[in-house]
Design a protein around this motif. Structure first.
Motif, PDB file in Angstrom:
ATOM      1  N   LEU A 145       1.969   7.139   8.140  1.00 18.60           N
ATOM      2  CA  LEU A 145       3.396   7.252   7.850  1.00 18.60           C
ATOM      3  C   LEU A 145       3.853   8.695   7.758  1.00 18.60           C
ATOM      4  O   LEU A 145       5.038   8.983   7.875  1.00 18.60           O
ATOM      5  N   LYS A 187       6.591  10.408   9.815  1.00 21.57           N
ATOM      6  CA  LYS A 187       7.412   9.392  10.499  1.00 21.57           C
ATOM      7  C   LYS A 187       8.471   8.822   9.569  1.00 21.57           C
ATOM      8  O   LYS A 187       9.589   8.546   9.997  1.00 21.57           O
ATOM      9  N   ILE A 188       8.101   8.616   8.323  1.00 20.94           N
ATOM     10  CA  ILE A 188       9.032   7.930   7.422  1.00 20.94           C
ATOM     11  C   ILE A 188      10.021   8.912   6.790  1.00 20.94           C
ATOM     12  O   ILE A 188      11.136   8.532   6.450  1.00 20.94           O
ATOM     13  N   TYR A 248       3.222  -1.587   7.196  1.00 18.43           N
ATOM     14  CA  TYR A 248       3.554  -0.329   7.887  1.00 18.43           C
ATOM     15  C   TYR A 248       4.922  -0.388   8.557  1.00 18.43           C
ATOM     16  O   TYR A 248       5.811   0.417   8.231  1.00 18.43           O
ATOM     17  N   LEU A 295       8.815   1.302   7.216  1.00 21.88           N
ATOM     18  CA  LEU A 295       9.743   2.093   8.031  1.00 21.88           C
ATOM     19  C   LEU A 295      11.116   1.425   8.064  1.00 21.88           C
ATOM     20  O   LEU A 295      12.141   2.081   7.889  1.00 21.88           O
ATOM     21  N   ALA A 335      12.857   1.748   4.753  1.00 24.39           N
ATOM     22  CA  ALA A 335      13.324   3.121   4.543  1.00 24.39           C
ATOM     23  C   ALA A 335      14.681   3.302   5.194  1.00 24.39           C
ATOM     24  O   ALA A 335      15.619   3.851   4.606  1.00 24.39           O
TER      25      ALA A 335
END
Lengths: 279, 278
Positions: free
Chosen positions: A188, A191-192, B212, B216, B219
């Motif tokens: 992550l 990317k996050i 995962y 995302l 978020a």
């Protein structure tokens, strides 16, 4: 100037982290409440800790917001929504989860350093579990009358709690906290953060590192959790004193019953009258 | 052993049907708006809960505990709580005290351990049922307004309202991600015992991995949520007294609330009378 802006987190970004952790960890804890646990011999296999979610997010973002979000998520989704809110016990859980995640998040300086991520993940989990164990033992000791007098009970409490701690740490801790965190953090990373409009955390970021101030804060938080349980002992002596007073007070209790009965009747009458007026 | 494992994995997979979970949770949150409990004022109910959630911990008198237990059992029935929640309640009470009793026997304790454990069970059951009544019986908006009136942080009321609205969506999304992983994956054969263990590990691994993409997506969503909140001046409104006053003006104590309180007090007083008599 630009670099400075990148390293500080705005208030609304903190809220974003809070909301993100809350919804994810809340969802996960909801599942853990619903999945039945099963036992093979004495070893309990429970998918108890989806703690890897707040651990991962705490290492990638601001640890305090993530920790508070995780604790709130657990409280709201799995306790309040399912009606399992347990009063004092929830305060203890709230604080231990917050402290565990916060410690893990502060320990990691650079999320790219895998060794440090692993150490932080297991330390955070162990801290949370250990605090829970201490409070659990204290709780049973204060709740059961004549704790020492019941044969076999003290040993059994220490044994079950100690065993549960080791079991949770070695089974849940490794499989559900350490491995997923090691898998998710590097994946992550980078990317996050852009999705929340932030720069990835680096060794130079303002939030990294565990300083004495945060250690003291954690200790105070733990003391609060223990105090919540110690209130039980104080309450015990208070009630003992009250019980002595009540023994000589059958008349007093009669008076209370009479007063309450009068109140019920009065309210019923007033309600009837009010309804008649409306009608 | 093989039969046991079979039963276990089947049990877990059965329970994990997302639709079932979603229905139960939604039913619990919004399904019982018309009960007696749901019609009460949240402030009164929270005050009522503070009594039945705290006092039983400190009292060891059997008749008082029994009386309180009966009362909260009646209120739980009045609130018409979803079946899953009651099942979880039963499981929780047993795992907290029944397990302890078995281990006490193992360490050479005898039947004398039953009495203190019975009192402990009564305490735990009373407290949990009181919380089931209040937190499952009230609908979320009322509950968060009530908490706000008592000065709970705005964050908590916000979290409650947000959680109830977002949860169905989050669950659906998680289900979709999970299904797409299953479609693309190749599960190990599970005829033999070791195959079954591998199958279980595979299932758990998929659940972990599906967090995962979910992280995302969430978020992105939480950024949208917060930006929408900011546009409406959420952070300013959260600390503004006038806004709070407007939001809480809908709360009203009626005769029904007072009657509920008075009956509870009467019942508790009767229990106290019993405990002083015997």
């Amino acid at each position: 100037m630009n670099a400075m802006q990148k390293n500080t987190i705005t208030q609304s970004q903190k809220l974003m982290i809070f909301v993100l952790t809350m919804s994810l960890y809340g969802l996960a804890t909801l599942f853990t409440e619903l999945i039945p646990k099963f036992q093979v011999g004495l070893v309990e296999f429970s998918i108890e800790y989806f703690l890897f979610i707040p651990l991962t997010l705490g290492m990638l973002f601001d640890p305090l917001s993530a920790a508070l979000g995780a604790a709130t998520g657990e409280l709201v989704f799995s306790e309040i929504m399912l009606g399992q809110f347990g009063g004092l016990g929830e305060l203890e859980k709230f604080l231990t989860v917050t402290i565990g995640v916060y410690i893990a998040g502060r320990l990691v300086k650079d999320p790219k350093n895998r060794v440090m991520v692993g150490i932080a993940a297991i330390t955070g989990t162990a801290a949370q579990l250990l605090m829970g164990t201490i409070v659990d033992i204290a709780k049973v000791q204060f709740a059961v009358e004549d704790f020492e007098a019941v044969a076999g009970l003290p040993e059994s409490v220490f044994a079950t709690e100690g065993f549960a701690f080791l079991n949770d740490l070695l089974f849940s801790g490794i499989f559900f906290c350490l491995l997923p965190t090691l898998y998710l953090v590097p994946k992550l990373y980078g990317k996050i953060e852009p999705l929340l409009g932030m720069a990835p955390r680096t060794a130079q970021s303002a939030v990294a590192g565990l300083n004495p101030k945060s250690v003291v804060l954690c200790l105070i938080g733990f003391l609060c959790a223990v105090t919540a349980e110690m209130a039980a002992t104080a309450g015990m002596s208070l009630i003992d004193w009250e019980a002595e007073w009540a023994e000589s007070g059958t008349a007093m209790a009669m008076g209370m019953v009479a007063a309450a009965a009068v109140a019920v009747i009065a309210i019923l009458v007033i309600k009837k009258n009010a309804e008649r007026k409306v009608a | 052993m093989e039969k046991l494992m079979n039963q276990l994995s089947e049990n877990i997979l059965d329970k994990f049907s997302m639709d079932y979970l979603r229905n139960q949770v939604l039913k619990n949150a919004y399904g019982n708006d018309d009960t007696v409990i749901a019609g009460l004022d949240p402030r009164i109910l929270i005050a009522w809960y503070l009594f039945f959630g705290l006092v039983p911990w400190f009292v060891n008198d059997l008749s008082f505990l029994l009386g309180s237990f009966l009362l909260v059992m009646i209120t739980t029935l009045l609130a018409r709580v979803a079946g899953l929640v009651l099942f979880l309640f039963g499981l929780g009470v047993f795992s907290q005290t029944g397990y302890l009793f078995l281990v006490t026997l193992l360490f050479g304790g005898d039947a004398s351990a039953v009495a203190p454990l019975l009192i402990l069970t009564l305490k735990v059951a009373t407290i949990s049922l009181a919380s089931v009544t209040v937190f499952s019986g009230l609908d979320p908006d009322k509950l968060s307004n009530g908490l706000m009136w008592y000065g709970c942080p705005e964050r908590l009321s916000f979290s409650i309202s947000y959680a109830y609205r977002m949860l169905p969506m989050l669950m659906e999304e998680f289900q979709n991600v999970l299904l797409s992983y299953r479609l693309r994956g190749n599960p190990p054969a599970h005829d033999t015992f070791s195959g079954k263990v591998r199958y279980l590990i595979y299932q758990v691994k998929i659940i972990m991995e599906s967090f995962y993409p979910l992280m995302l997506n969430t978020a992105k969503r939480s950024r949208t949520t917060v930006e929408a909140l900011e546009l409406r001046g959420y952070r300013y409104a959260a600390v503004n007294k006038t806004v709070k006053k407007i939001r809480l003006s809908a709360l009203k104590v009626t005769y029904n609330d007072l009657l509920f309180l008075a009956i509870s007090v009467l019942w508790v007083a009767l229990c106290l009378l019993c405990s002083t008599l015997f």
